[in-house]
Scaffold this active site. Structure first.
Site, PDB file in Angstrom:
ATOM      1  NE  ARG A  95      -3.858  -1.783   2.329  1.00 39.21           N
ATOM      2  CZ  ARG A  95      -5.026  -1.814   2.907  1.00 39.21           C
ATOM      3  NH1 ARG A  95      -5.543  -0.716   3.398  1.00 39.21           N
ATOM      4  NH2 ARG A  95      -5.660  -2.943   3.027  1.00 39.21           N
ATOM      5  NE  ARG A 167     -12.847  -4.701   7.963  1.00 39.46           N
ATOM      6  CZ  ARG A 167     -12.034  -4.410   6.957  1.00 39.46           C
ATOM      7  NH1 ARG A 167     -11.948  -5.227   5.926  1.00 39.46           N
ATOM      8  NH2 ARG A 167     -11.308  -3.323   6.972  1.00 39.46           N
TER       9      ARG A 167
HETATM   10  P1  ADP Z   1      -9.714  -2.096   3.710  1.00 40.97           P
HETATM   11  O1  ADP Z   1      -9.290  -2.573   2.354  1.00 40.97           O
HETATM   12  O2  ADP Z   1     -11.185  -1.897   3.850  1.00 40.97           O
HETATM   13  O3  ADP Z   1      -8.904  -0.951   4.256  1.00 40.97           O
HETATM   14  P2  ADP Z   1      -8.189  -4.220   4.890  1.00 40.97           P
HETATM   15  O4  ADP Z   1      -8.750  -5.422   5.537  1.00 40.97           O
HETATM   16  O5  ADP Z   1      -7.376  -4.399   3.664  1.00 40.97           O
HETATM   17  O6  ADP Z   1      -9.420  -3.279   4.681  1.00 40.97           O
HETATM   18  O7  ADP Z   1      -7.307  -3.416   5.918  1.00 40.97           O
HETATM   19  C1  ADP Z   1      -7.805  -3.079   7.205  1.00 40.97           C
HETATM   20  C2  ADP Z   1      -6.770  -2.288   7.980  1.00 40.97           C
HETATM   21  O8  ADP Z   1      -5.574  -3.073   8.137  1.00 40.97           O
HETATM   22  C3  ADP Z   1      -6.293  -1.005   7.311  1.00 40.97           C
HETATM   23  O9  ADP Z   1      -7.141   0.086   7.599  1.00 40.97           O
HETATM   24  C4  ADP Z   1      -4.911  -0.824   7.946  1.00 40.97           C
HETATM   25  O10 ADP Z   1      -5.014  -0.348   9.290  1.00 40.97           O
HETATM   26  C5  ADP Z   1      -4.419  -2.258   8.034  1.00 40.97           C
HETATM   27  N1  ADP Z   1      -3.662  -2.677   6.837  1.00 40.97           N
HETATM   28  C6  ADP Z   1      -4.008  -3.656   5.957  1.00 40.97           C
HETATM   29  N2  ADP Z   1      -3.072  -3.794   4.999  1.00 40.97           N
HETATM   30  C7  ADP Z   1      -2.116  -2.872   5.270  1.00 40.97           C
HETATM   31  C8  ADP Z   1      -0.888  -2.498   4.645  1.00 40.97           C
HETATM   32  N3  ADP Z   1      -0.451  -3.116   3.513  1.00 40.97           N
HETATM   33  N4  ADP Z   1      -0.150  -1.498   5.208  1.00 40.97           N
HETATM   34  C9  ADP Z   1      -0.560  -0.880   6.327  1.00 40.97           C
HETATM   35  N5  ADP Z   1      -1.706  -1.175   6.958  1.00 40.97           N
HETATM   36  C10 ADP Z   1      -2.485  -2.162   6.450  1.00 40.97           C
END
Ligand code: ADP
Ligand code: ADP
Ligand code: ZN
Length: 226
Positions: A95, A167
């Site tokens: 990300r 969630r």
């Molecule tokens: P969404 O796509 O709805 O944001 P995710 O399940 O992918 O949901 O992610 C939920 C949370 O997990 C994010 O808001 C962040 O806090 C954390 N997260 C997930 N993937 C990453 C990442 N690659 N880098 C940093 N934080 C992450």
């Protein structure tokens, strides 16, 4: 094969990843699911990240990369045992540019590389509607929608019988914040992968089955066999 699904929150990455991983023989690396597990299990990592997670903020690159490296080590171990795993499918990672560079380095160290990056394209208003109705299995992470893809029995997972719930971070405020963060931190990665010739764009505003079909076609069309 190392396949990355990219797209904003609500574009259908989790939905597609859950369908594609078994079909393509890939280990699923879904950082959001891994973080939710850590929080639910109250591990040391879980305690470290809970506050930022609940605010809809990104977890630090260090912690996120360490978690992915752990999964890659598990994958190598499985492959050494001769299981039929063909590679990994990434959902929600990378990300940030730092995460993208760390993934390249981690794969290079293992003499592997990214095969294809799929961008699932969905306009913002559609995303908000999808996220407001999203429900997720607390046990196996299968993704549902109260209207577009409901479980057969309300609140019960079709796949495992687990409890299907909203969630805690799918509130309107946290959704807007995560979508803004996506534009800021993650959208620039699309150009980075496009410039390397790794990117295929798929229309995410069509039935779930059709999106899966288009991704499979794109994978077959572009992926190298590594
Ligand atoms: P969404 O796509 O709805 O944001 P995710 O399940 O992918 O949901 O992610 C939920 C949370 O997990 C994010 O808001 C962040 O806090 C954390 N997260 C997930 N993937 C990453 C990442 N690659 N880098 C940093 N934080 C992450
Ligand atoms: P992401 O992982 O990219 O944040 P999800 O897979 O969690 O996205 O999907 C977000 C919501 O949209 C879920 O409620 C899911 O059931 C729903 N959804 C996913 N794909 C589609 C689609 N093609 N059409 C309608 N709703 C969808
Ligand atoms: Zn389930």
């Amino acid at each position: 094969m190392h396949l990355i699904l990219m797209g904003p929150q609500g574009s259908g990455k989790g939905t597609q990843a859950g369908r594609l991983a078994p079909r393509l023989g890939l280990v699923l690396v879904a950082t959001g699911d891994l973080f939710r597990r850590a929080i639910a299990a109250e591990t040391a990592l879980g305690h470290q990240i809970k506050a930022a997670y609940d605010r809809g903020e990104l977890i630090s690159d260090d912690l996120t990369v360490a978690l992915v490296e752990e999964k890659l080590d598990e994958l190598s171990a499985e492959r050494a045992l001769g299981t039929g795993v063909a590679g990994a499918l990434y959902d929600g990672f990378p990300r940030t540019r730092l995460q993208a560079d760390a993934l390249d380095a981690a794969l290079t160290r293992r003499e592997e590389a990214i095969s294809t990056v799929i961008q699932i394209d969905v306009p913002r208003q559609t995303l908000v509607n999808r996220l407001a109705g999203r429900r997720v299995c607390t046990i196996c992470d299968t993704v549902y929608h109260i209207e577009f893809n409901p479980p057969r029995e309300e609140g019960v997972c079709d796949r495992c019988g687990g409890e299907v719930r909203q969630r805690p971070d799918d509130t309107p405020a946290a959704i807007e914040k995560r979508l803004d963060l996506y534009e800021l931190e993650t959208a620039p990665l699309l150009a980075h992968y496009r410039d390397r010739g790794l990117m295929a764009v798929v229309n995410g505003v069509q039935a779930i089955d059709l999106v899966t079909r288009d991704i499979e076609r794109a994978v077959k069309g572009t992926a190298t066999t590594r």
